[in-house]
Design an enzyme around this catalytic site. Sequence first.
Site, PDB file in Angstrom:
ATOM      1  N   GLU A   1       0.895  -1.161   0.000  1.00 56.67           N
ATOM      2  CA  GLU A   1       0.000   0.000   0.000  1.00 56.67           C
ATOM      3  C   GLU A   1       0.924   1.199   0.000  1.00 56.67           C
ATOM      4  OE1 GLU A   1      -3.080  -0.388  -0.305  1.00 56.67           O
ATOM      5  OE2 GLU A   1      -3.142  -2.518   0.133  1.00 56.67           O
TER       6      GLU A   1
ATOM      7  N   CYS B   1      -3.004   8.542   3.668  1.00 58.89           N
ATOM      8  CA  CYS B   1      -2.765   7.941   2.359  1.00 58.89           C
ATOM      9  C   CYS B   1      -3.937   8.186   1.420  1.00 58.89           C
ATOM     10  CB  CYS B   1      -2.520   6.456   2.518  1.00 58.89           C
ATOM     11  SG  CYS B   1      -3.818   5.630   3.441  1.00 58.89           S
TER      12      CYS B   1
END
Length: 679
Positions: free
Chosen positions: A258, A297
């Site tokens: 990720e 994020c």
Amino acid sequence: MSVQNVNSFVAGQWVASDDNARAIYSAVTGEVIARAGNSALDVDAMLEYGRTVGGPALRAMTFHDRAKMLKALATHLNQHKQALYDISFATGATQKDHLIDIDGGVGTLFVFASKGRREMPDSHVYLDGEIEQLSRNGTFQGQHICTPLQGVAVHINAFNFPVWGMLEKLAPTLLAGVPAIVKPATATCYVTERCVQLLIDSGVLPDGALQLISGGVGNLLGRLTSQDVVSFTGSAHTAVSLRSNAHILENSIRFIAEQDSLNASMLGPDATVDSPEFDLFVKEITQEMTTKAGQKCTAIRRIFAPESQVDALIDALKARLASTVVGDPQAQSTTMGALVSNDQKRDVLEKATMLAVDAERVHGDPDNFSVAGADSDKGAFLPPMLFYCASPDTAKNVHDVEAFGPVSTVMPYRDVGHAIELLNRGQGSLVASVITHDADVAREVALGSGAFHGRLYFNNRDSMKESTGHGAPLPHMVHGGPGRAGGGEEMGGVRGAMHYMQRTAIQGSPEILSKISQRWVPGATEIEYKDHPFTRTFHQLELGETLKTDLRKISIDEIEQFAHFTGDTFYAHMDDAAAKRNPFFPGRVAHGYLLLSFAAGMFVQPDEGPVLANTGLDNLRFMKPVEPGDCIRVRLTVKQKTPRNEDYGEVRWDVRLTNQDDDVVAEYELLTMNAYEKS
Ligand code: NAP
């Protein structure tokens, strides 16, 4: 002020940092507050301990045992979360940010606990899909099963969510039955260390299920095998260097990544200044820019608005951002805290300079802003900075440079097709949102842009009161994205546990498949007892236990009676000529629901007993019409048993209705709740 020594948890022992430990700074004062790292950490011992102590202990538990363990961990953390709040302010986070990191992390554990209990079996094998028929007579069939990997999961996490970042990976890992070695980012590892202490102190985890590395990992990655998994969160740069490690490639070691992401948000063409969607868009963007000082994020980096709305949008965003109070994260009046470190602040400023190649800064001057209750020269404070890029087609950096802080860029689009093109220029992202009240726009974006984003978030006046926010990854939904977002996928409920399990195709006889899967497969042994199965408790019932009834004739009078009683006078039951014109029916036929009702009457045992309730039917199929004068027989077989609480469990029965020629006329799965004890 004393400097904290951040420990690692190695093979059941807390190990202090050594002389080579890295300094960790307060985001607010810039002072050294902790040190972490031990260059002599015995990674082989950690791997061995995880593989030989933690793994076997976790694999001995069923999915339900592990789900209950997650619930107990979540409950324990909930009781002690103040300790985590207290030390998290030094990361620059406000109390509101803690709710995302700490409460969000605990909530994620709870969701996985509940999904594990509801959606996974109380056994050691997870079934993936239904039986595959591989032979004409059903003596050889297929089933996909998933079993836990027999290695360890290495979690390498980013600095921004020291608690949630660990728990969102730990929950599916432990649910799958795999031990974890957690390596948090050094900048905030003192918060993760405290959380790990709480988890260990809870006494809920088996030995070896959780270990912690504070600081560098040494040669850990070089010691992994194909039974191990690396789950990485961080920058694309680090991801590439770790995933291209020759040992990882040569051994096909699973690597989930990720990484950074140029997430976007689009204001629908239907939204005008006075629409609720316009307001909502402004709120979502300011929230994403200021929460965690933009160090999320999923934060919105690129903002797309119809050309006609851009000026009004910039004005509205500027007005709202102007009310941001940057300052001491502990102060209640502060709405945006500090970035995690001065290094991070420097990095964001560098990236902002790169954005300025394509775009002009229209709000937020990093050299001239006020900081409440803290020293702006020492702490890692920045104002929210809004950019405007007039030519998004020719610009490059706005689609390529992630300033991991309170920074976002507004860009105009001409029409929905153009907006889709721009959305997709992020080269793969975690999330894109579309604020629109026009479902056709939503569909066009989903089809045109879905392949480029891990999550699409649509919001409007209908859903805004209950919506969860553009930037909130939810444990129920997948979190990850293609391309530069890392190509990974986390969470998504039970899907998240699959990263830590091996899917194996099993082929064999019904008997073999039943034994392995702990789910009775048609064709496997049927057991008949004198006692009616409805008189037997949950624990007494055995897989394959079967009740067969006598034949029962269906008459035309019964069909008519049922039709008039229920009001279902559909022509196929009432009008012979009309039924004959229908390609499915030979003439008048019995109602499917009449057959089900008769079936219940044929297999039920009426006395008060262990069967508490019929809670539903699954996979109902009517296979062959039943005409007046035909007979039906029922076969009821215990297919699967799943405990539900302390008092009762769910029994899934395979039910098959056959006619006088033994042809199957209907089949379904009946669900009942059955008591553990006889009342
Ligand atoms: P980073 O510098 O790439 O570090 C990520 C992790 O990798 C840290 O734990 C770091 O440890 C570790 N690491 C670095 N080099 C390593 C090595 N050689 N061997 C083993 N581990 C190593 O990223 P970050 O600054 O912490 O996080 C910011 C970035 O993460 C942003 O780009 C953001 O977009 C991304 N992010 C993505 C997601 C997502 O879900 N997609 C979530 C959060 C953040 P040390 O701290 O000890 O160096």
